[in-house]
Scaffold this motif. Structure first.
Motif, PDB file in Angstrom:
ATOM      1  N   UNK A 166     -18.773-127.049  29.656  1.00  0.00           N
ATOM      2  CA  UNK A 166     -18.587-126.995  28.032  1.00  0.00           C
ATOM      3  C   UNK A 166     -17.292-126.324  27.902  1.00  0.00           C
ATOM      4  N   UNK A 167     -16.471-125.129  28.390  1.00  0.00           N
ATOM      5  CA  UNK A 167     -15.796-124.191  28.852  1.00  0.00           C
ATOM      6  C   UNK A 167     -14.424-124.643  29.156  1.00  0.00           C
ATOM      7  N   UNK A 168     -14.710-125.425  29.811  1.00  0.00           N
ATOM      8  CA  UNK A 168     -13.621-126.661  30.818  1.00  0.00           C
ATOM      9  C   UNK A 168     -13.258-127.818  30.648  1.00  0.00           C
ATOM     10  N   UNK A 169     -13.915-127.587  29.293  1.00  0.00           N
ATOM     11  CA  UNK A 169     -13.846-129.295  29.221  1.00  0.00           C
ATOM     12  C   UNK A 169     -12.542-129.971  28.559  1.00  0.00           C
ATOM     13  N   UNK A 170     -11.867-128.782  27.911  1.00  0.00           N
ATOM     14  CA  UNK A 170     -10.838-128.652  27.048  1.00  0.00           C
ATOM     15  C   UNK A 170      -8.966-128.543  27.731  1.00  0.00           C
ATOM     16  N   UNK A 171      -9.887-128.544  29.263  1.00  0.00           N
ATOM     17  CA  UNK A 171      -8.629-128.074  30.202  1.00  0.00           C
ATOM     18  C   UNK A 171      -8.723-129.148  31.414  1.00  0.00           C
ATOM     19  N   UNK A 172      -9.636-129.054  31.187  1.00  0.00           N
ATOM     20  CA  UNK A 172     -10.139-130.396  32.837  1.00  0.00           C
ATOM     21  C   UNK A 172      -9.450-131.680  32.643  1.00  0.00           C
ATOM     22  N   UNK A 173      -9.141-132.843  33.400  1.00  0.00           N
ATOM     23  CA  UNK A 173      -8.804-134.078  32.955  1.00  0.00           C
ATOM     24  C   UNK A 173     -10.450-134.322  33.492  1.00  0.00           C
ATOM     25  N   UNK A 174     -11.304-133.615  35.061  1.00  0.00           N
ATOM     26  CA  UNK A 174     -12.391-134.244  35.373  1.00  0.00           C
ATOM     27  C   UNK A 174     -12.115-133.314  36.758  1.00  0.00           C
ATOM     28  N   UNK A 175     -13.905-133.465  36.650  1.00  0.00           N
ATOM     29  CA  UNK A 175     -13.998-132.047  37.585  1.00  0.00           C
ATOM     30  C   UNK A 175     -14.956-132.387  38.997  1.00  0.00           C
ATOM     31  N   UNK A 176     -14.360-131.858  39.510  1.00  0.00           N
ATOM     32  CA  UNK A 176     -15.375-131.797  41.712  1.00  0.00           C
ATOM     33  C   UNK A 176     -17.047-130.468  41.425  1.00  0.00           C
TER      34      UNK A 176
END
Length: 773
Positions: free
Chosen positions: A350-360
């Protein structure tokens, strides 16, 4: 005493206290006891490690000495006490017994970087943990980040949800194996796993880390779940990617931390001496500030700075990622600017969705958030700017005379918040939590305090706070004191800084008549004004204000902390009066000030409206940085103006010239005036002296002025020791220059050793003072 083979043998209990759980201490004892032929057992309990054995007195004493001298690498043995056993031994041989609950008096070991043995296994194709991101043993891996309570057993950590496979269970139960009772022990068959998500959906990939490296190299921004929280990663050489990260994260100027594959890669971009290399390779794996030299990275990694903050990989996950990349990455905290670092998968989505293109992501829960620690070399030794992962909650041993049986909970300050729990001669300082003005950080502060008190079964007898009523840490301390019916001790802000550096250097309770030079942004003084450039004479029990920087107005109060131009106006007004504008003719700062509401500001200062008096050294740095155009309108992070001023001073091409700073006439504390400093700066600025040289001249002026006041007070008061503390002393040019100058004058100089000089070390000083009241 028991009979064994016709000989009298003593049965004793050996109590080992310190950081001795979760570090392979019991198997170490088991091997040592078996080598020596002892009978008995060893167990963890809430006080540390308890050993029962039978043997000859001389043999037992030798064994006890080896417990300290040969302890495992992550252990820290504080005490080893031998006492007669109340019961005979019922068995022969030596075994490891089950843990016991009870009164908590032991510690939690900080998280530790991957050891060489585990790293070798991670990259060995023949090993069953080949390319496994969570390889660890008793010499390395997560500790504080995964623990819920002690004794430190698997069921009290976030690893309890992972059932060990037969191979891991065999290692875990074999005292001869280095994974014996390694609580995070796991492998690809039974342990945590990693995966990549994009747009909320998991990507079907055989090798998520190699794919992630390719995406980072292509310019994408990645959220990476680590050991103590999430990070945001981009290619550090990609200017567009770094700029986009700053835009999305809302962090325009604050330097970004970097991770490199190895020491050789760091040396491509920075100077690294032997001491700095040792820091980088420490088991804490901190971010180390290093002088830039050689190849360059994206300009906006650390704009305006002469240093880069590098760290080395500290988990197998990071090692695997960095081996797949050609160069360093930015690895900054996973959050929006000023918010706490994200720790859970749900929060990241929720909080990093607008910053990161993908997540590990991975499925091992982070129980306790841990930011990266930040260290630099100052005055020839490590200086902790942020004490967190790898160092916390390692304790500070208090001098014996401060161990008066009082159990103290010290609440710390408002900025760079950390609390301290002191008892039995030991002070446990929490990890850096952050600035409590931020609501999520405040909630994290409350949560961490509850957790620490629960983990350590800590019941304070005294609460220590800063006297500033508006500090949220003070308000919480007052609430706890009321609810738990405990005495409350208010410790003046700068007195706490003085006490912190004394405790950090092991000074005894009888230490008095030390001259503390305390330089910071602000703290409530005993006279109700804002202090921040102080000469305090005293010790733990009391102090006198022997001197200060000459106070000036702080126009707009808190607004002046954010906007350096206000402090420039205030200092020029104090130096030259309301007509200070004439001294700015032909100066760029004068042109820029004409765009500001100067008439309103002047009236505020003249009438004392929302313009409290302040002796702050931090605000003096702000004012000079504004004059030189380094940081004029607004600071986007605390200490920005001072950091830019230090960086400029380092770039100066010629030796610095000190402008006169005089001790002002009058009664009361000695006051160091800045009129001559401002005249010199303005004259040289008008004459075309470059900014870097002026910054160096400013530092030289302040060093000489501080030395002048310190030596006068030291001579008048017959003191030979000066202690330096406060956040302004994070400035290495100032700290080292002043320390050398004071030593040349024949004075002993104390600086911080284990806790930050900034407000991150404040709680240690509060605890030390409160323990003697």
């Amino acid at each position: 005493m028991e009979k064994n083979g016709g000989e009298d043998r003593h049965v004793v209990e050996i109590r080992v206290r310190g950081l001795v759980q979760g570090v392979g201490f019991r198997p170490f004892v088991w091997r040592l006891a078996n080598d020596k032929g002892f009978h008995g057992d060893v167990r963890n309990d809430a006080e540390g490690v308890l050993i029962r054995l039978s043997g000859e007195p001389d043999e037992i004493v030798c064994f006890a000495k080896l417990l300290q001298s040969e302890a495992p690498p992550l252990a820290r043995v504080e005490t080893v006490d031998i006492s007669p056993s109340a019961a005979p031994l019922a068995q022969t041989g030596f075994r490891i017994a089950e843990s016991r609950d009870g009164r908590v008096a032991t510690g939690i070991v900080p998280d530790a970087a991957t050891c060489p043995e585990c790293l070798a296994e991670t990259f060995d194709p023949a090993d069953r943990r080949y390319r496994y991101p969570f390889t660890n043993c008793t010499h390395c891996g997560p500790r504080l980040s995964i623990v819920n309570s002690i004794p430190y057993d698997r069921g009290r950590t976030s690893m309890k949800v992972f059932t060990m496979c037969p191979a891991c269970r065999s290692e875990y139960e074999d005292p001869a194996d280095r994974r014996f009772h390694a609580q995070p022990n796991a492998c690809p068959e039974c342990g945590p796993r990693v995966w990549l998500e994009e747009g909320g959906a998991e990507l079907e990939l055989a090798d998520p880390l190699t794919h992630l490296a390719k995406r980072i190299a292509a310019g994408d921004i990645a959220a990476v779940k680590g050991i103590g929280g999430f990070h945001l990663a981009v290619d550090a050489a990609n200017a567009e990617a770094v700029a986009e990260l700053r835009r999305r994260k809302r962090r325009p100027h604050k330097p970004l931390a970097l991770m490199a594959r190895d020491l050789n890669q760091i040396r491509r971009y920075c100077e690294v001496d032997e001491s700095e290399a040792t820091l980088l390779q420490n088991k804490a794996a901190p971010v180390v500030l290093l002088r830039s030299k050689g190849e360059t990275l994206a300009d906006r990694v650390a704009p305006g700075q002469e240093h880069l903050g590098f760290m080395l990989p500290y988990t197998p996950l990071h090692h695997l990622l960095m081996r797949a990349l050609d160069g360093p990455v930015v690895l900054t905290s996973g959050n929006l600017s000023s918010d706490p670092q994200v720790t859970s998968n749900e929060a990241a989505r929720t909080q990093l969705a607008g910053i990161a293109d993908l997540m590990l992501l991975h499925d091992r829960e982070i129980v306790n958030r841990l930011d990266d620690s930040v260290v630099r070399l100052q005055f020839g030794k490590p200086s902790y700017l942020r004490r967190a992962r790898g160092y916390a909650p390692g304790s500070v041993r208090l001098p014996p005379s401060l161990n008066r049986g009082q159990t103290v909970l010290a609440m710390g300050g408002e900025l760079k918040a950390a609390f301290c729990m002191a008892r039995n001669g030991e002070a446990v300082l929490s990890q850096h939590i952050g600035d409590l003005e931020n609501a999520p950080t405040l909630q994290d502060y409350f949560r961490m305090m509850r957790l620490y008190r629960d983990i350590y079964a800590f019941k304070p007898e005294v609460i220590a706070v800063d006297p500033h009523q508006d500090y949220l840490s003070t308000q919480e301390g007052r609430r706890l004191a009321r609810e738990e019916e405990l005495p409350l001790v208010a410790v003046q802000h700068h007195h706490a800084h003085l006490a912190a550096v004394l405790a950090d250097n092991g000074c005894e309770a009888a230490t008095e008549n030390v001259l503390g030079i305390i330089l910071d942004g602000t703290g409530l003084g005993t006279d109700g004004t804002n202090w921040g450039g102080e000469f305090l004479l005293g010790g733990y029990r009391s102090f006198d204000r022997a001197g200060c920087l000459a106070p000036v107005r702080l126009p707009g109060g808190a607004a002046a902390v954010r906007e350096p131009w206000r402090n420039l106006c205030a200092h020029l007004h104090a130096a030259f009066g309301p007509g200070y504008g004439e001294f700015l003719d032909g100066v760029e700062a004068g042109r820029r000030l004409k765009e500001k509401p100067l008439s309103l500001l002047d009236r505020m200062m003249q009438q004392g409206i929302n313009s409290p008096m302040s002796s702050s050294a931090g605000r003096l740095f702000d004012a000079v940085a504004a004059l030189l155009g380094l940081c004029f309108d607004r600071q986007t992070f605390e200490g920005q103006a001072g950091a830019l001023l230090e960086a400029a001073a380092r770039r100066a091409g010629r030796p610095a010239t000190a402008y006169p700073m005089e001790i002002l006439a009058g009664g009361g504390p000695a006051r160091l005036g800045c009129d001559g400093l401002w005249r010199g700066l303005l004259e040289d600025l008008a004459a075309g002296v470059d900014t870097d040289q002026l910054a160096a001249n400013f530092h030289a002026s302040l060093i000489e002025g501080l030395r002048k006041v310190a030596t006068r007070i030291a001579g008048e008061q017959s003191t030979g020791t000066v202690a330096l503390s406060g956040g302004v002393f994070q400035n290495e040019v100032l700290l080292s220059g002043l320390a050398r100058s004071l030593q040349a004058a024949g004075l002993d100089v104390l600086t911080h050793r284990n806790v930050p000089a900034n407000d991150g070390g404040l709680a240690l000083g509060q605890a030390a003072v409160a323990s003697l009241r």
